[in-house]
Every structure is written in structure tokens, then in C-alpha cells.
Design a protein around this motif. Structure first.
Motif, PDB file in Angstrom:
ATOM      1  N   LEU A  46       6.153   9.162   7.971  1.00 22.45           N
ATOM      2  CA  LEU A  46       4.755   9.895   7.859  1.00 22.45           C
ATOM      3  C   LEU A  46       4.020  10.457   8.972  1.00 22.45           C
ATOM      4  O   LEU A  46       3.120  11.086   8.865  1.00 22.45           O
ATOM      5  CB  LEU A  46       3.778   8.777   7.092  1.00 22.45           C
ATOM      6  CG  LEU A  46       4.094   8.335   5.727  1.00 22.45           C
ATOM      7  CD1 LEU A  46       5.242   7.132   5.677  1.00 22.45           C
ATOM      8  CD2 LEU A  46       2.948   7.977   4.889  1.00 22.45           C
ATOM      9  N   TRP A  47       4.842  10.016  10.093  1.00 21.35           N
ATOM     10  CA  TRP A  47       4.193  10.178  11.505  1.00 21.35           C
ATOM     11  C   TRP A  47       3.883  11.755  11.605  1.00 21.35           C
ATOM     12  O   TRP A  47       4.926  12.387  11.586  1.00 21.35           O
ATOM     13  CB  TRP A  47       4.835   9.671  12.382  1.00 21.35           C
ATOM     14  CG  TRP A  47       4.203   9.718  13.717  1.00 21.35           C
ATOM     15  CD1 TRP A  47       4.978  10.492  14.880  1.00 21.35           C
ATOM     16  CD2 TRP A  47       3.197   9.224  14.228  1.00 21.35           C
ATOM     17  NE1 TRP A  47       4.073  10.358  15.919  1.00 21.35           N
ATOM     18  CE2 TRP A  47       2.784   9.647  15.583  1.00 21.35           C
ATOM     19  CE3 TRP A  47       2.164   8.544  13.795  1.00 21.35           C
ATOM     20  CZ2 TRP A  47       1.989   9.248  16.534  1.00 21.35           C
ATOM     21  CZ3 TRP A  47       0.944   8.113  14.688  1.00 21.35           C
ATOM     22  CH2 TRP A  47       0.973   8.489  15.763  1.00 21.35           C
ATOM     23  N   GLN A  48       2.676  11.902  11.757  1.00 27.96           N
ATOM     24  CA  GLN A  48       1.918  13.313  12.092  1.00 27.96           C
ATOM     25  C   GLN A  48       2.221  14.337  11.107  1.00 27.96           C
ATOM     26  O   GLN A  48       2.317  15.572  11.416  1.00 27.96           O
ATOM     27  CB  GLN A  48       2.299  13.752  13.633  1.00 27.96           C
ATOM     28  CG  GLN A  48       1.933  12.706  14.575  1.00 27.96           C
ATOM     29  CD  GLN A  48       2.401  13.128  15.920  1.00 27.96           C
ATOM     30  OE1 GLN A  48       3.128  13.935  16.408  1.00 27.96           O
ATOM     31  NE2 GLN A  48       1.292  12.706  16.963  1.00 27.96           N
ATOM     32  N   GLY A  68       0.732  -1.395   0.086  1.00 30.63           N
ATOM     33  CA  GLY A  68      -0.050  -0.192   0.174  1.00 30.63           C
ATOM     34  C   GLY A  68       0.682   1.233  -0.020  1.00 30.63           C
ATOM     35  O   GLY A  68       2.114   1.250   0.218  1.00 30.63           O
ATOM     36  N   LYS A  69       0.266   2.453  -0.188  1.00 29.85           N
ATOM     37  CA  LYS A  69       0.882   3.487  -0.399  1.00 29.85           C
ATOM     38  C   LYS A  69       1.708   4.066   0.938  1.00 29.85           C
ATOM     39  O   LYS A  69       2.922   4.708   0.725  1.00 29.85           O
ATOM     40  CB  LYS A  69      -0.146   4.734  -0.457  1.00 29.85           C
ATOM     41  CG  LYS A  69      -1.002   4.805   0.298  1.00 29.85           C
ATOM     42  CD  LYS A  69      -2.041   6.094   0.000  1.00 29.85           C
ATOM     43  CE  LYS A  69      -3.336   6.240   1.063  1.00 29.85           C
ATOM     44  NZ  LYS A  69      -2.887   5.701   2.463  1.00 29.85           N
ATOM     45  N   ASP A  70       1.078   3.853   1.982  1.00 29.25           N
ATOM     46  CA  ASP A  70       1.932   4.224   3.214  1.00 29.25           C
ATOM     47  C   ASP A  70       3.134   3.619   3.225  1.00 29.25           C
ATOM     48  O   ASP A  70       4.250   4.234   3.869  1.00 29.25           O
ATOM     49  CB  ASP A  70       1.028   4.452   4.592  1.00 29.25           C
ATOM     50  CG  ASP A  70      -0.099   5.217   4.242  1.00 29.25           C
ATOM     51  OD1 ASP A  70      -0.437   6.134   3.600  1.00 29.25           O
ATOM     52  OD2 ASP A  70      -1.196   5.088   4.805  1.00 29.25           O
ATOM     53  N   SER A  71       3.010   2.331   3.581  1.00 28.74           N
ATOM     54  CA  SER A  71       4.304   1.444   4.029  1.00 28.74           C
ATOM     55  C   SER A  71       5.438   1.558   2.798  1.00 28.74           C
ATOM     56  O   SER A  71       6.379   1.554   2.699  1.00 28.74           O
ATOM     57  CB  SER A  71       4.036   0.128   3.916  1.00 28.74           C
ATOM     58  OG  SER A  71       3.589  -0.704   2.850  1.00 28.74           O
ATOM     59  N   SER A  72       4.970   1.966   1.420  1.00 30.20           N
ATOM     60  CA  SER A  72       5.771   2.071   0.207  1.00 30.20           C
ATOM     61  C   SER A  72       6.271   3.330   0.138  1.00 30.20           C
ATOM     62  O   SER A  72       7.565   3.369   0.064  1.00 30.20           O
ATOM     63  CB  SER A  72       5.012   2.060  -0.900  1.00 30.20           C
ATOM     64  OG  SER A  72       4.077   0.791  -1.303  1.00 30.20           O
ATOM     65  N   GLY A  99       4.521   2.840   8.155  1.00 29.03           N
ATOM     66  CA  GLY A  99       4.291   3.818   7.262  1.00 29.03           C
ATOM     67  C   GLY A  99       3.049   4.628   8.214  1.00 29.03           C
ATOM     68  O   GLY A  99       1.859   5.174   7.387  1.00 29.03           O
ATOM     69  N   ALA A 100       2.727   4.613   9.287  1.00 31.28           N
ATOM     70  CA  ALA A 100       1.722   5.044  10.183  1.00 31.28           C
ATOM     71  C   ALA A 100       1.435   6.608  10.232  1.00 31.28           C
ATOM     72  O   ALA A 100       2.767   7.236   9.866  1.00 31.28           O
ATOM     73  CB  ALA A 100       2.072   4.792  11.533  1.00 31.28           C
ATOM     74  N   VAL A 101       0.588   7.122  10.116  1.00 38.39           N
ATOM     75  CA  VAL A 101       0.388   8.559   9.773  1.00 38.39           C
ATOM     76  C   VAL A 101      -0.118   9.228  10.877  1.00 38.39           C
ATOM     77  O   VAL A 101       0.500  10.120  11.601  1.00 38.39           O
ATOM     78  CB  VAL A 101      -0.437   8.871   8.626  1.00 38.39           C
ATOM     79  CG1 VAL A 101      -0.779  10.313   8.455  1.00 38.39           C
ATOM     80  CG2 VAL A 101      -0.088   8.171   7.364  1.00 38.39           C
ATOM     81  N   GLU A 102      -1.433   8.701  11.659  1.00 37.63           N
ATOM     82  CA  GLU A 102      -1.850   9.228  12.925  1.00 37.63           C
ATOM     83  C   GLU A 102      -2.102   8.344  13.916  1.00 37.63           C
ATOM     84  O   GLU A 102      -2.776   8.567  14.902  1.00 37.63           O
ATOM     85  CB  GLU A 102      -3.168   9.909  12.467  1.00 37.63           C
ATOM     86  CG  GLU A 102      -3.022  11.273  11.487  1.00 37.63           C
ATOM     87  CD  GLU A 102      -4.155  12.030  10.915  1.00 37.63           C
ATOM     88  OE1 GLU A 102      -5.028  11.646  11.359  1.00 37.63           O
ATOM     89  OE2 GLU A 102      -4.070  13.021  10.212  1.00 37.63           O
ATOM     90  N   SER A 103      -2.083   6.870  13.466  1.00 35.32           N
ATOM     91  CA  SER A 103      -2.789   6.006  14.481  1.00 35.32           C
ATOM     92  C   SER A 103      -1.841   5.732  15.630  1.00 35.32           C
ATOM     93  O   SER A 103      -0.842   5.011  15.518  1.00 35.32           O
ATOM     94  CB  SER A 103      -2.924   4.676  13.784  1.00 35.32           C
ATOM     95  OG  SER A 103      -3.246   3.683  14.742  1.00 35.32           O
ATOM     96  N   GLU A 104      -2.240   6.184  16.819  1.00 36.15           N
ATOM     97  CA  GLU A 104      -1.568   6.102  17.962  1.00 36.15           C
ATOM     98  C   GLU A 104      -1.562   4.383  18.321  1.00 36.15           C
ATOM     99  O   GLU A 104      -0.803   3.799  19.010  1.00 36.15           O
ATOM    100  CB  GLU A 104      -1.942   6.825  19.173  1.00 36.15           C
ATOM    101  CG  GLU A 104      -1.858   8.245  19.076  1.00 36.15           C
ATOM    102  CD  GLU A 104      -0.469   8.669  19.728  1.00 36.15           C
ATOM    103  OE1 GLU A 104       0.311   7.443  20.005  1.00 36.15           O
ATOM    104  OE2 GLU A 104       0.001   9.772  19.606  1.00 36.15           O
ATOM    105  N   TYR A 105      -2.658   3.769  18.011  1.00 38.19           N
ATOM    106  CA  TYR A 105      -2.908   2.490  18.169  1.00 38.19           C
ATOM    107  C   TYR A 105      -2.037   1.530  17.582  1.00 38.19           C
ATOM    108  O   TYR A 105      -1.463   0.679  18.318  1.00 38.19           O
ATOM    109  CB  TYR A 105      -4.510   2.007  17.677  1.00 38.19           C
ATOM    110  CG  TYR A 105      -5.055   0.523  17.860  1.00 38.19           C
ATOM    111  CD1 TYR A 105      -5.358   0.328  18.995  1.00 38.19           C
ATOM    112  CD2 TYR A 105      -4.238  -0.213  17.033  1.00 38.19           C
ATOM    113  CE1 TYR A 105      -5.845  -1.060  19.056  1.00 38.19           C
ATOM    114  CE2 TYR A 105      -4.687  -1.666  17.039  1.00 38.19           C
ATOM    115  CZ  TYR A 105      -5.424  -2.121  18.209  1.00 38.19           C
ATOM    116  OH  TYR A 105      -5.999  -3.415  18.355  1.00 38.19           O
TER     117      TYR A 105
END
Length: 256
Positions: free
Chosen positions: A155-157, A26-30, A129-135
Motif C-alpha cells: 500500500l505504500w505511497q 483492519g483494512k490496510d493490514s488485511s 499495511g502502511a500507506v503514507e506514515s513515515e513514522y
């Protein structure tokens, strides 16, 4: 363990050893992988987890295509099959997330030992590739602490629209492969995530709260081409629609 989002600081402070990229295609991990490679991090292995059902921790649809993506990228892929975890056994989302992480952590421990034995210095760090997920991020951070390695999360925040623009400017070709949110109908399945789609997603964000990058699970993507790939992934597929959500079902995939 260090968590870095800045490319220059990560290059300067990186530990010795191999970097491992958590990778779904997917785009985020890529994008995390691409940024790591651009930074000069020595990414030795891609690791793909194949959930058996709905997942709080991982990208789910069409993860089998990560094999083709890895071949195009030219980095070996390690598949993790968490067959021993049944989401129905989890008492809550927190328990499910913790349990889902166990097969990945076990695989990384084995890989760390393998890399150490071959003189590669073990695992220096992991890209995510996390953007906003604290989980997700808190669990990956804790895993890296236990593995005594760094975490690269570029990508974080960051601003979601700016990230999307950077991906397109870099030459990423992104397809939407699953949707599950109000405002996203069957016409979005197989749609390229381009400037027109981003404009529509911003309007849907205003109307329904749809995240521009699908961070809340509103949609999932597949990167079929990019500057880190030698060959484009060509797909043939059908769409499945269940009234409020849907996905593509790939019948054939090849590298062009």
C-alpha cells in the motif's frame, strides 16, 4: 533487507523462509496480507499487537477480533501483549513509537528462532499495511533491517482512493469501528466503507482534510469478509460516543 511494493518483483526476489503478516484485522493490514497471498508469498503466521492504550504504531480498537479473522483465513495467529510499556512514560511520540516496537521485535526474534529450529528457514519477510506514515514505516523498516528480513508494503505511497476501490472490487467487506476527526459523527460507527462512504469521505477530505483511508487516525476499520476468508465475521455491538470521537463495543462476535 529489501522493501518491495511490486508483487511480481517480490515473488521473484523473495528470500527462503516464512513470511509474517503484521495483522490487526483492519483494512490496510488485511489488504497487505491478501496481496502477499495473491503474490504467492508463504505467509506462515499472523502477528497481532494488542496496545493497552492509545498507540502511535498500531491499530487499537477491537484487536481481539483478529483471532476470529485468523480462524477464517486459516493462518495461525501470534498475539503480542505489550503489557510492560506505559505510554505515560514516553517523553515524546518518537520515544513512544520506539518503545512500542520493542515487544513486537522481541516476539519476532523468538518466532524466527522457532521457525529456524523447525526447518522453516526462519523469517523471510514481514508484510505491513502502511500507506503514507513515515513514522510507522521507518520504524518497521529499521526493525526488518535488524531482523535481516524483507518488508512487503504493497500500500505504500499508493493513491488512497484507488486502494479503496481495489479493496471493494476484490470483495472486501469493511466496517468503520472507530472515528476521531472533525466531520465524522456517531453515524459513522458501524458504517460499511462502501462507494457511498468513500464519496462522503472525499467531500470531508476537501472540507476538513480527512484522509480517505483514515491514515491519520481519523477512523479505524475491521474487515468482516473478503476473498481470503472462508467465513464472514458476524458482530453484535453497541456504540460509545464521547462528543468528538467514538467507537463500537462488540458484545458478541462469531463466524457465520
Amino acid at each position: 533487507m529489501g522493501t518491495d511494493t511490486d508483487a511480481d518483483s517480490d515473488r521473484d526476489s523473495a528470500r527462503d523462509g516464512a513470511w509474517i503478516s503484521l495483522f490487526s484485522g483492519g483494512k490496510d493490514s488485511s489488504w497487505a496480507l491478501y496481496r502477499a497471498l495473491e503474490t504467492g508469498l508463504a505467509v506462515d503466521r499472523l502477528v497481532t499487537v494488542h496496545p493497552t492504550g492509545d498507540s502511535y504504531m498500531y491499530h487499537v480498537p477491537e484487536t481481539d477480533l483478529a483471532t476470529l479473522a485468523a480462524e477464517s483465513i486459516g493462518i495461525d495467529l501470534l498475539d503480542v501483549e505489550p503489557d510492560d510499556f506505559d505510554a505515560a512514560d514516553a517523553t515524546d511520540s518518537g520515544t513512544q513509537g520506539d518503545d512500542e516496537l520493542e515487544p513486537l521485535e522481541a516476539a519476532l526474534r523468538d518466532l524466527d528462532a522457532e521457525l529456524s529450529e523447525t526447518g522453516s528457514g526462519g523469517i523471510a519477510g514481514v508484510t505491513a499495511g502502511a500507506v503514507e506514515s513515515e513514522y510507522q514505516t521507518s520504524r518497521i523498516e529499521a526493525m526488518c533491517e535488524r531482523l535481516e528480513c524483507d518488508l512487503f508494503a504493497p500500500l505504500w505511497q499508493e493513491d488512497p482512493r484507488e486502494l479503496a476501490d481495489e479493496m471493494l472490487a476484490a470483495g472486501f467487506e469493511i466496517l468503520i469501528v472507530q472515528v476521531a476527526a472533525q466531520g465524522l459523527d456517531e453515524s459513522w460507527l458501524g458504517r460499511p466503507l462502501d462507494e457511498d462512504a468513500l464519496a462522503d469521505l472525499e467531500a470531508l477530505n476537501e472540507e476538513y482534510g480527512v484522509h480517505v483511508l483514515g491514515e491519520g487516525g481519523e477512523f479505524e476499520t475491521l474487515v468482516v469478509d473478503g476473498p481470503h476468508m472462508d467465513r464472514r465475521i458476524d458482530l453484535e455491538y453497541e456504540t460509545e460516543w464521547e462528543g468528538t470521537r467514538g467507537r463500537i463495543r462488540v458484545s458478541e462476535a462469531r463466524l457465520e
